[in-house]
Design a protein around this motif. Structure first.
Motif, PDB file in Angstrom:
ATOM      1  N   VAL A 210     -28.888 -15.707 -43.218  1.00 34.86           N
ATOM      2  CA  VAL A 210     -30.062 -16.353 -42.831  1.00 34.86           C
ATOM      3  C   VAL A 210     -30.286 -16.541 -44.973  1.00 34.86           C
ATOM      4  O   VAL A 210     -30.634 -18.043 -45.033  1.00 34.86           O
ATOM      5  CB  VAL A 210     -31.394 -16.280 -42.006  1.00 34.86           C
ATOM      6  CG1 VAL A 210     -32.500 -17.719 -42.626  1.00 34.86           C
ATOM      7  CG2 VAL A 210     -31.255 -16.077 -41.057  1.00 34.86           C
TER       8      VAL A 210
ATOM      9  N   ARG B 195     -28.144 -18.744 -46.232  1.00 34.81           N
ATOM     10  CA  ARG B 195     -27.779 -20.111 -45.742  1.00 34.81           C
ATOM     11  C   ARG B 195     -26.188 -20.616 -44.790  1.00 34.81           C
ATOM     12  O   ARG B 195     -26.239 -21.738 -44.759  1.00 34.81           O
ATOM     13  CB  ARG B 195     -27.672 -21.355 -46.411  1.00 34.81           C
ATOM     14  CG  ARG B 195     -28.973 -21.690 -47.493  1.00 34.81           C
ATOM     15  CD  ARG B 195     -29.507 -22.706 -48.100  1.00 34.81           C
ATOM     16  NE  ARG B 195     -29.936 -22.477 -49.457  1.00 34.81           N
ATOM     17  CZ  ARG B 195     -31.550 -22.558 -48.985  1.00 34.81           C
ATOM     18  NH1 ARG B 195     -32.266 -22.740 -47.481  1.00 34.81           N
ATOM     19  NH2 ARG B 195     -32.393 -23.129 -50.406  1.00 34.81           N
TER      20      ARG B 195
ATOM     21  N   ARG C 197     -29.508 -21.585 -39.862  1.00 34.97           N
ATOM     22  CA  ARG C 197     -30.583 -21.843 -40.627  1.00 34.97           C
ATOM     23  C   ARG C 197     -31.925 -20.269 -40.277  1.00 34.97           C
ATOM     24  O   ARG C 197     -32.731 -21.067 -41.005  1.00 34.97           O
ATOM     25  CB  ARG C 197     -31.135 -23.123 -39.459  1.00 34.97           C
ATOM     26  CG  ARG C 197     -31.056 -24.641 -39.856  1.00 34.97           C
ATOM     27  CD  ARG C 197     -31.101 -25.798 -38.680  1.00 34.97           C
ATOM     28  NE  ARG C 197     -31.049 -25.263 -37.650  1.00 34.97           N
ATOM     29  CZ  ARG C 197     -30.251 -25.708 -36.572  1.00 34.97           C
ATOM     30  NH1 ARG C 197     -29.382 -26.325 -37.013  1.00 34.97           N
ATOM     31  NH2 ARG C 197     -29.981 -25.427 -35.238  1.00 34.97           N
ATOM     32  N   ASN C 198     -31.728 -20.035 -39.386  1.00 33.28           N
ATOM     33  CA  ASN C 198     -33.043 -18.934 -38.859  1.00 33.28           C
ATOM     34  C   ASN C 198     -32.663 -17.501 -38.294  1.00 33.28           C
ATOM     35  O   ASN C 198     -31.423 -17.520 -37.828  1.00 33.28           O
ATOM     36  CB  ASN C 198     -34.200 -19.874 -38.337  1.00 33.28           C
ATOM     37  CG  ASN C 198     -33.414 -20.467 -37.541  1.00 33.28           C
ATOM     38  OD1 ASN C 198     -33.215 -19.947 -36.305  1.00 33.28           O
ATOM     39  ND2 ASN C 198     -34.119 -21.607 -36.426  1.00 33.28           N
TER      40      ASN C 198
ATOM     41  N   GLN D   1     -31.501 -18.883 -34.801  1.00 32.39           N
ATOM     42  CA  GLN D   1     -30.389 -19.502 -34.512  1.00 32.39           C
ATOM     43  C   GLN D   1     -28.478 -18.675 -34.756  1.00 32.39           C
ATOM     44  O   GLN D   1     -27.500 -17.983 -34.065  1.00 32.39           O
ATOM     45  CB  GLN D   1     -29.685 -20.661 -35.795  1.00 32.39           C
ATOM     46  CG  GLN D   1     -28.728 -21.339 -35.629  1.00 32.39           C
ATOM     47  CD  GLN D   1     -28.275 -21.518 -36.808  1.00 32.39           C
ATOM     48  OE1 GLN D   1     -28.165 -21.873 -37.891  1.00 32.39           O
ATOM     49  NE2 GLN D   1     -27.583 -22.911 -36.305  1.00 32.39           N
TER      50      GLN D   1
END
Length: 57
Positions: free
Chosen positions: A22, A25, A28-29, A32
């Protein structure tokens, strides 16, 4: 597709790896990242079961 909330208990090392993805990147989180990982694993298991059935035929 509708989504449902769930609570998970994860090994801290595994959670650290998810958090790194995460942070980089790649996702997203956390949600996900875990959702995609679970979907991919279930897909692989389904393909393996299909392959097993075809070999048995």
């Amino acid at each position: 597709m509708p989504k449902a909330k769930v609570a998970l208990t994860l090994d801290t090392g595994l959670l650290g790896q998810v958090d790194s993805l995460v942070s980089d990147r790649r996702f997203r989180n956390r949600s996900q990242a875990i959702e995609i990982a679970l979907a991919e694993k279930l897909s692989r298991l389904a393909r393996a079961r299909l392959g097993d059935r075809m070999r048995q035929a």
